[in-house]
Design a protein around this motif. Sequence first.
Motif, PDB file in Angstrom:
ATOM      1  N   ALA A   1      36.751  15.388  39.673  1.00 35.90           N
ATOM      2  CA  ALA A   1      37.787  16.376  39.373  1.00 35.90           C
ATOM      3  C   ALA A   1      37.765  16.758  37.901  1.00 35.90           C
ATOM      4  CB  ALA A   1      39.163  15.816  39.760  1.00 35.90           C
ATOM      5  N   HIS A   2      37.469  15.767  37.055  1.00 37.24           N
ATOM      6  CA  HIS A   2      37.380  16.046  35.607  1.00 37.24           C
ATOM      7  C   HIS A   2      36.220  16.982  35.310  1.00 37.24           C
ATOM      8  CE1 HIS A   2      37.452  15.371  31.269  1.00 37.24           C
ATOM      9  NE2 HIS A   2      36.147  15.096  31.327  1.00 37.24           N
ATOM     10  N   ILE A   3      35.074  16.749  35.973  1.00 34.63           N
ATOM     11  CA  ILE A   3      33.901  17.592  35.737  1.00 34.63           C
ATOM     12  C   ILE A   3      34.165  19.005  36.248  1.00 34.63           C
ATOM     13  CG2 ILE A   3      31.485  17.935  36.384  1.00 34.63           C
ATOM     14  CD1 ILE A   3      31.220  14.868  36.436  1.00 34.63           C
ATOM     15  N   ALA A   4      34.860  19.116  37.399  1.00 35.03           N
ATOM     16  CA  ALA A   4      35.151  20.429  37.981  1.00 35.03           C
ATOM     17  C   ALA A   4      36.305  21.129  37.283  1.00 35.03           C
ATOM     18  CB  ALA A   4      35.466  20.265  39.467  1.00 35.03           C
ATOM     19  N   LYS A   5      36.884  20.464  36.232  1.00 38.64           N
ATOM     20  CA  LYS A   5      37.981  21.022  35.452  1.00 38.64           C
ATOM     21  C   LYS A   5      39.196  21.351  36.338  1.00 38.64           C
ATOM     22  CE  LYS A   5      35.016  22.899  31.803  1.00 38.64           C
ATOM     23  NZ  LYS A   5      34.648  24.091  31.004  1.00 38.64           N
ATOM     24  N   GLU A   6      39.465  20.449  37.299  1.00 43.26           N
ATOM     25  CA  GLU A   6      40.654  20.608  38.130  1.00 43.26           C
ATOM     26  C   GLU A   6      41.871  20.106  37.383  1.00 43.26           C
ATOM     27  OE1 GLU A   6      39.983  18.592  41.761  1.00 43.26           O
ATOM     28  OE2 GLU A   6      38.319  19.872  42.406  1.00 43.26           O
ATOM     29  N   GLU A   7      43.034  20.641  37.700  1.00 49.99           N
ATOM     30  CA  GLU A   7      44.254  20.262  36.991  1.00 49.99           C
ATOM     31  C   GLU A   7      44.794  18.917  37.467  1.00 49.99           C
ATOM     32  OE1 GLU A   7      47.050  23.377  37.439  1.00 49.99           O
ATOM     33  OE2 GLU A   7      45.954  24.798  36.166  1.00 49.99           O
ATOM     34  N   SER A   8      44.576  18.570  38.696  1.00 45.59           N
ATOM     35  CA  SER A   8      45.110  17.304  39.223  1.00 45.59           C
ATOM     36  C   SER A   8      44.241  16.818  40.376  1.00 45.59           C
ATOM     37  CB  SER A   8      46.553  17.473  39.697  1.00 45.59           C
ATOM     38  OG  SER A   8      46.604  18.393  40.774  1.00 45.59           O
ATOM     39  N   VAL A   9      44.447  15.543  40.716  1.00 47.14           N
ATOM     40  CA  VAL A   9      43.743  14.940  41.847  1.00 47.14           C
ATOM     41  C   VAL A   9      44.656  13.851  42.431  1.00 47.14           C
ATOM     42  CG1 VAL A   9      42.580  13.215  40.404  1.00 47.14           C
ATOM     43  CG2 VAL A   9      41.620  13.830  42.633  1.00 47.14           C
ATOM     44  N   THR A  10      44.631  13.690  43.753  1.00 49.78           N
ATOM     45  CA  THR A  10      45.481  12.688  44.423  1.00 49.78           C
ATOM     46  C   THR A  10      44.612  11.603  45.036  1.00 49.78           C
ATOM     47  OG1 THR A  10      45.434  13.925  46.486  1.00 49.78           O
ATOM     48  CG2 THR A  10      47.225  14.417  44.967  1.00 49.78           C
ATOM     49  N   PHE A  11      45.206  10.400  45.157  1.00 54.13           N
ATOM     50  CA  PHE A  11      44.498   9.290  45.802  1.00 54.13           C
ATOM     51  C   PHE A  11      45.538   8.282  46.300  1.00 54.13           C
ATOM     52  CE2 PHE A  11      44.871   8.184  41.349  1.00 54.13           C
ATOM     53  CZ  PHE A  11      45.311   6.870  41.374  1.00 54.13           C
TER      54      PHE A  11
ATOM     55  N   THR B   1      45.804  17.750  33.056  1.00 56.06           N
ATOM     56  CA  THR B   1      46.126  18.774  32.040  1.00 56.06           C
ATOM     57  C   THR B   1      46.849  18.167  30.846  1.00 56.06           C
ATOM     58  OG1 THR B   1      48.205  19.294  33.175  1.00 56.06           O
ATOM     59  CG2 THR B   1      46.242  20.550  33.811  1.00 56.06           C
ATOM     60  N   SER B   2      47.518  17.029  31.072  1.00 62.56           N
ATOM     61  CA  SER B   2      48.248  16.414  29.960  1.00 62.56           C
ATOM     62  C   SER B   2      47.274  15.710  29.020  1.00 62.56           C
ATOM     63  CB  SER B   2      49.274  15.418  30.492  1.00 62.56           C
ATOM     64  OG  SER B   2      48.609  14.375  31.190  1.00 62.56           O
ATOM     65  N   SER B   3      47.738  15.442  27.826  1.00 66.15           N
ATOM     66  CA  SER B   3      46.892  14.770  26.835  1.00 66.15           C
ATOM     67  C   SER B   3      47.665  13.573  26.264  1.00 66.15           C
ATOM     68  CB  SER B   3      46.524  15.737  25.708  1.00 66.15           C
ATOM     69  OG  SER B   3      45.666  15.109  24.765  1.00 66.15           O
ATOM     70  N   PRO B   4      47.236  12.331  26.511  1.00 66.33           N
ATOM     71  CA  PRO B   4      46.100  11.989  27.407  1.00 66.33           C
ATOM     72  C   PRO B   4      46.495  12.187  28.873  1.00 66.33           C
ATOM     73  CG  PRO B   4      47.223  10.022  26.682  1.00 66.33           C
ATOM     74  CD  PRO B   4      47.895  11.128  25.946  1.00 66.33           C
ATOM     75  N   PRO B   5      45.515  12.116  29.791  1.00 65.90           N
ATOM     76  CA  PRO B   5      45.825  12.245  31.226  1.00 65.90           C
ATOM     77  C   PRO B   5      46.799  11.145  31.666  1.00 65.90           C
ATOM     78  CG  PRO B   5      43.463  12.449  30.855  1.00 65.90           C
ATOM     79  CD  PRO B   5      44.040  11.992  29.555  1.00 65.90           C
ATOM     80  N   GLU B   6      47.592  11.460  32.713  1.00 69.74           N
ATOM     81  CA  GLU B   6      48.609  10.518  33.193  1.00 69.74           C
ATOM     82  C   GLU B   6      48.477  10.312  34.712  1.00 69.74           C
ATOM     83  OE1 GLU B   6      52.367  11.006  30.157  1.00 69.74           O
ATOM     84  OE2 GLU B   6      52.253  12.319  31.916  1.00 69.74           O
ATOM     85  N   GLN B   7      48.795   9.044  35.087  1.00 67.61           N
ATOM     86  CA  GLN B   7      48.889   8.708  36.512  1.00 67.61           C
ATOM     87  C   GLN B   7      50.368   8.744  36.892  1.00 67.61           C
ATOM     88  OE1 GLN B   7      47.156   4.935  38.362  1.00 67.61           O
ATOM     89  NE2 GLN B   7      49.346   4.494  38.343  1.00 67.61           N
ATOM     90  N   ILE B   8      50.710   9.474  37.987  1.00 72.11           N
ATOM     91  CA  ILE B   8      52.102   9.619  38.437  1.00 72.11           C
ATOM     92  C   ILE B   8      52.203   9.055  39.858  1.00 72.11           C
ATOM     93  CG2 ILE B   8      54.019  11.202  38.839  1.00 72.11           C
ATOM     94  CD1 ILE B   8      52.519  13.199  37.021  1.00 72.11           C
ATOM     95  N   ARG B   9      53.075   8.073  40.046  1.00 76.76           N
ATOM     96  CA  ARG B   9      53.317   7.544  41.397  1.00 76.76           C
ATOM     97  C   ARG B   9      54.254   8.500  42.134  1.00 76.76           C
ATOM     98  NH1 ARG B   9      54.446   1.280  43.069  1.00 76.76           N
ATOM     99  NH2 ARG B   9      54.590   1.630  45.329  1.00 76.76           N
ATOM    100  N   THR B  10      53.846   8.959  43.296  1.00 72.79           N
ATOM    101  CA  THR B  10      54.580   9.996  44.024  1.00 72.79           C
ATOM    102  C   THR B  10      55.982   9.555  44.396  1.00 72.79           C
ATOM    103  OG1 THR B  10      52.484  10.780  44.931  1.00 72.79           O
ATOM    104  CG2 THR B  10      54.498  11.553  46.018  1.00 72.79           C
ATOM    105  N   ALA B  11      56.160   8.298  44.832  1.00 73.31           N
ATOM    106  CA  ALA B  11      57.461   7.837  45.326  1.00 73.31           C
ATOM    107  C   ALA B  11      58.463   7.660  44.193  1.00 73.31           C
ATOM    108  CB  ALA B  11      57.282   6.538  46.099  1.00 73.31           C
ATOM    109  N   THR B  12      58.050   7.039  43.051  1.00 71.63           N
ATOM    110  CA  THR B  12      58.987   6.695  41.972  1.00 71.63           C
ATOM    111  C   THR B  12      58.909   7.620  40.775  1.00 71.63           C
ATOM    112  OG1 THR B  12      57.383   5.182  40.985  1.00 71.63           O
ATOM    113  CG2 THR B  12      58.856   4.284  42.687  1.00 71.63           C
ATOM    114  N   LYS B  13      57.881   8.541  40.750  1.00 70.50           N
ATOM    115  CA  LYS B  13      57.656   9.439  39.594  1.00 70.50           C
ATOM    116  C   LYS B  13      57.342   8.657  38.308  1.00 70.50           C
ATOM    117  CE  LYS B  13      58.626  12.864  42.297  1.00 70.50           C
ATOM    118  NZ  LYS B  13      57.559  13.756  42.804  1.00 70.50           N
ATOM    119  N   LYS B  14      56.916   7.409  38.471  1.00 67.76           N
ATOM    120  CA  LYS B  14      56.548   6.588  37.318  1.00 67.76           C
ATOM    121  C   LYS B  14      55.236   7.097  36.731  1.00 67.76           C
ATOM    122  CE  LYS B  14      56.600   2.862  34.627  1.00 67.76           C
ATOM    123  NZ  LYS B  14      57.640   2.648  33.627  1.00 67.76           N
TER     124      LYS B  14
END
Length: 553
Positions: A428-438, A450-463
């Motif tokens: 996803a980073h190489i393809a210059k995508e804004e986000s990726v889910t897993f 897109t954020s600097s630095p990149p961030e991991q966001i947990r969907t349930a808690t928004k952590k």
Amino acid sequence: DLQVAFLPPLSMKNLRKSGVSVHEHMPLKDFEIKQNDKGKVIVVSSFPHQPRESVGMPQRNHSFKGAKWQVGKEQVLVPDTQPGSDHGSLEFACSQCGKGLIGAGQIFRIHRGAVWTNCELMLKTSASQWNEAKKTRFKKIHCFGCERNVGALYSQKYEGAEPGQPFPCCKLAIIRGAGINSSIFNNLVIQSTSRNEANDVVESLLKVEGGYCGGPVPNKRTFKEFELREESARLKLKTEQQRQELEKQKLVVEQHRKELEKQRKEAELQLEKLKKEAKLQLEKQKKKKAEQQLEKQRKKAEQETAERLRQEAHRQQQELKDAGIESVIWWECEADDTWRPYSDDISRKIEDAYTTQASINVSCNGAEYTIDTTQQCQINNVTNKVRKIRRQTQPTKQVVIWECNTSDTTVKKWRAYPSEINTKIENAHIAKEESVTFVMSGADYIVDLTSSPPEQIRTATKKRREMRRKIKTTSQAKSPQEQNDWTVEPDIFSNGTQRWIIPCSQNASVCRDNDEFNKASTQYVKMFGSSASLPCRVDYYESKATSFNFQSK
């Protein structure tokens, strides 16, 4: 010597208690019971025209002769009477045995030498028969003394009956008619004490003007006519018997028809059932054939996919080799929604079998497995559990590692992602995508690139947690089993000793943390036994002194 008396049913019970034999008969009106001077039972009955004593008739034998005024040509004749009129004390008895048959008050009318009663007489009856003239059924009645046929019983009203005639009723002929030598055959006789008394009773009747006078002349028949009538009666009886036999045959035929209809319906139901079973069986066969065809196509597609991936991997490896870039190859097995790499020895064995499309047996973690490189699956030889396997390659020039800060304090603890998630984020980073889910450890995550630095966001808690991308350039490529880097930062003491705090891992990532935790846990269990509680944390210390002292151990 009286043995039989005619009484109403309500007085039967009391009379039977006195020891007198009682015959059931139709009830009288305004009666009383008393005994005469000879000890005989007397039934006194009052009628509208005059009071009269009626004495029960004693038993007689079958040779009853009767007086001249009762039988023969000199008998007292009874004319036709008005229907429903008062017949006074007129009573009739059997001409053969003398038994009383018709009592006073039981006569409805007298018509052409026959007595029609206003009730059913308590006499013996035979089987029901058909009267063609009256179009109704009747029963023959018999004298209870000599059992002679004396008349007929009509239970139901028929068409053409006398208006006002009560039903059920009985018809008894007084004179049967003329026969041989013009002798008169009596069926009934008037029951009275003398001719004068009988004449008085007959004279008091309400006659029909111009009606039949009671003589045998209108009914006179020759012997030949009598024989013809008897023959006609026999033919009629035969015809009736044939009709009854035909009815029985019709009934048998109808029963047979119903049985055939029942069998036909059962056969239709059985045929319908067989059709449904055949249809179901055909559908099962079609479904099984379709499933087999789909399974065959699936296996063929898997083989084609495996062959294509093998050729693609060979092509990529050849391109890297032509470019002077060495690459490392390792194999992974799917377990608990993640991929775990095999050891280097097992990966080399699987790779050798992969080049020849063969299957091999390996031992791993104390269990025996069969590796099918064609289907790319691992089969447990004991439980037959099947797991997917896959082939991974990575060039030696550089290794890209994405890490996440797992610390909630100012001291950062970086942990690398599993190889599959790492590859997904890098693509996803190489393809210059804004986000990726897993999905990791059963939880859903989003990576904001897109954020600097990149961030991991947990969907349930928004952590949100900070991420970083590390690029390592190596002189020799290593598999994840060999890389085994720390994912947490150590605490450094003043004497140079470093300490890594390792909690119990919740994922199956390949890193130094999990290796050291597993080693310590295994040693702990060996020392204290399998009943001991498993560790939840391991502290790993390292210093130059301990490294030097245990270098040879």
